[in-house]
Design a protein around this motif. Structure first.
Motif, PDB file in Angstrom:
ATOM      1  N   UNK A 197      -7.957   3.554   7.962  1.00  0.00           N
ATOM      2  CA  UNK A 197      -7.945   4.044   6.588  1.00  0.00           C
ATOM      3  C   UNK A 197      -8.602   5.663   6.969  1.00  0.00           C
ATOM      4  N   UNK A 198      -8.387   6.717   6.154  1.00  0.00           N
ATOM      5  CA  UNK A 198      -8.614   7.864   6.253  1.00  0.00           C
ATOM      6  C   UNK A 198      -9.150   8.508   4.824  1.00  0.00           C
ATOM      7  N   UNK A 199     -10.058   9.321   4.737  1.00  0.00           N
ATOM      8  CA  UNK A 199     -10.457   9.906   3.718  1.00  0.00           C
ATOM      9  C   UNK A 199     -10.655  11.578   3.953  1.00  0.00           C
ATOM     10  N   UNK A 200      -9.573  12.391   3.706  1.00  0.00           N
ATOM     11  CA  UNK A 200      -9.326  13.540   4.102  1.00  0.00           C
ATOM     12  C   UNK A 200      -9.802  14.591   2.893  1.00  0.00           C
ATOM     13  N   UNK A 201     -10.870  15.290   3.318  1.00  0.00           N
ATOM     14  CA  UNK A 201     -11.288  16.256   1.842  1.00  0.00           C
ATOM     15  C   UNK A 201     -11.395  17.578   2.268  1.00  0.00           C
ATOM     16  N   UNK A 202     -11.273  18.360   1.071  1.00  0.00           N
ATOM     17  CA  UNK A 202     -11.663  19.730   0.886  1.00  0.00           C
ATOM     18  C   UNK A 202     -13.055  20.310   0.676  1.00  0.00           C
TER      19      UNK A 202
ATOM     20  N   UNK B  10       0.811  -1.247   0.153  1.00  0.00           N
ATOM     21  CA  UNK B  10       0.080  -0.071   0.179  1.00  0.00           C
ATOM     22  C   UNK B  10       1.005   1.247  -0.046  1.00  0.00           C
ATOM     23  N   UNK B  11       0.549   2.155  -0.740  1.00  0.00           N
ATOM     24  CA  UNK B  11       1.159   3.370  -0.870  1.00  0.00           C
ATOM     25  C   UNK B  11       0.578   4.302   0.519  1.00  0.00           C
ATOM     26  N   UNK B  12       1.021   5.126   0.990  1.00  0.00           N
ATOM     27  CA  UNK B  12       0.596   5.755   2.354  1.00  0.00           C
ATOM     28  C   UNK B  12      -0.597   6.803   1.961  1.00  0.00           C
ATOM     29  N   UNK B  13      -0.948   7.439   0.780  1.00  0.00           N
ATOM     30  CA  UNK B  13      -1.826   8.251   0.559  1.00  0.00           C
ATOM     31  C   UNK B  13      -1.893   8.361  -1.172  1.00  0.00           C
ATOM     32  N   UNK B  14      -3.255   8.252  -1.414  1.00  0.00           N
ATOM     33  CA  UNK B  14      -3.527   8.339  -2.667  1.00  0.00           C
ATOM     34  C   UNK B  14      -4.624   9.624  -2.870  1.00  0.00           C
ATOM     35  N   UNK B  15      -4.510  10.438  -4.170  1.00  0.00           N
ATOM     36  CA  UNK B  15      -5.408  11.482  -4.509  1.00  0.00           C
ATOM     37  C   UNK B  15      -6.512  11.032  -4.896  1.00  0.00           C
ATOM     38  N   UNK B  16      -7.593  11.069  -4.630  1.00  0.00           N
ATOM     39  CA  UNK B  16      -8.828  10.601  -5.086  1.00  0.00           C
ATOM     40  C   UNK B  16      -9.923  11.728  -5.320  1.00  0.00           C
ATOM     41  N   UNK B  17     -11.033  11.354  -5.959  1.00  0.00           N
ATOM     42  CA  UNK B  17     -12.106  12.348  -6.290  1.00  0.00           C
ATOM     43  C   UNK B  17     -13.410  11.983  -5.712  1.00  0.00           C
ATOM     44  N   UNK B  18     -14.256  12.573  -5.391  1.00  0.00           N
ATOM     45  CA  UNK B  18     -15.732  12.144  -5.702  1.00  0.00           C
ATOM     46  C   UNK B  18     -16.792  13.511  -5.598  1.00  0.00           C
TER      47      UNK B  18
END
Length: 297
Positions: free
Chosen positions: A60-65, A2-10
């Motif tokens: 797991x964490x989903x951190x959004x703006x 696993x990579x530490x962090x991925x950029x995702x969109x929703x």
């Protein structure tokens, strides 16, 4: 691996929300924490420090703006709309539940300052939230406005009125600084507000220290602490006893109404909890709480 962090969109409404997705190693059915920042703030302002610690503990964490802020879409920029931000929380939870390797029945919420109120409101109305951490939370608009300089409050009200009138005619938003020094016109002007706000900004990063002024009026009915009594899951309130932005007294009274509420007190101000020794103490308490109510195993 696993990579530490991925950029995702929703998607939220017609806009795309930008987020970081942290995945813990060796856990393919992990609980997940949905995370977002406070008033006019974005995820780069120290939320990665929290998410990295949660990930190391197996979450797991989903951190959004929010829409209109940071790397997320939305216009006009810097428009802080409470209803839209709560919709963004709902969209983030829905997206989190679709992620492979995530347990959709073990979704928790983590909020701080203004979003500390949002997570109370979200957990009260959204079924199936497993746990909540509400750090130095904004719980009562009347209490927070009461802590402001009356002259500053009056000036902000005037700017907010101009902004609202202009918006009806398609004008660009009238802006007001998010944080300023005592006596300046800003939403937060306690002695620790401006230096504390700046401490959260990474070196070499430019941050727009402003939001559309209309929030100065639209915030008045927002008292999310009153919904604490309707939060059915475990919720931890991390309260700063010397909080100049979100006074601790009302928050402690609201916390006492939460059926499964817990309170941890810290002898610091609103902005100190994000850094240094206070950060270490609060993150340790949050991890202990999560290990009991939302175990990773």
């Amino acid at each position: 691996m696993n990579t530490p962090r991925d950029d995702v969109w929703f998607n939220s409404g017609s806009d795309r929300i930008s987020a970081w997705l942290y995945r813990p190693e060796g856990n393919d059915h992990a609980p997940l924490l949905v995370m977002a920042h406070g008033l006019g703030a974005v995820r780069t302002m120290r939320l990665d420090a929290y998410a990295e610690r949660f990930r190391a503990a197996g979450y797991a964490c989903l951190v959004f703006d929010y829409r209109n802020f940071g790397d997320s879409e939305g216009a006009p920029r810097q428009l802080l709309d409470i209803r839209m931000q709560l919709q963004d929380w709902t969209a983030a939870v829905a997206y989190a539940r679709t992620l492979p390797g995530i347990d959709p029945d073990r979704i928790g919420l983590w909020g701080t300052s203004f979003s500390g109120g949002h997570v109370i409101a979200t957990a009260a109305r959204l079924p199936g939230i497993a746990a909540v951490v509400s750090q130095c939370p904004f719980t009562d608009s009347i209490a927070s406005l009461g802590a402001m300089n009356p002259l500053v409050s009056a000036r902000i009200t005037a700017l907010a009125t101009r902004d609202l009138v202009g918006a009806r005619f398609g004008a660009s938003p009238v802006m007001v600084p998010t944080a300023g020094n005592p006596g300046e016109i800003a939403l937060m002007t306690a002695p620790d507000a401006y230096p504390g706000f700046l401490k959260l900004v990474p070196d070499g990063t430019e941050l727009r220290n402003e939001v559309a002024a209309r929030i100065g009026v639209k915030i008045l009915p927002y008292r999310p602490g009153r919904l604490a009594a309707k939060v059915p899951c475990p919720i931890l309130f991390c309260v700063c006893e010397n909080d100049s932005v979100a006074p601790s007294g009302p928050t402690r009274r609201y916390a006492a109404t939460a059926p499964r509420g817990e309170v941890k007190l810290y002898p610091e101000g609103h902005f100190e909890i994000y850094v240094g020794d206070a950060f270490e103490r609060v993150i340790a308490d949050q991890l202990e709480f999560l290990a009991r109510v939302l175990p990773t195993g």
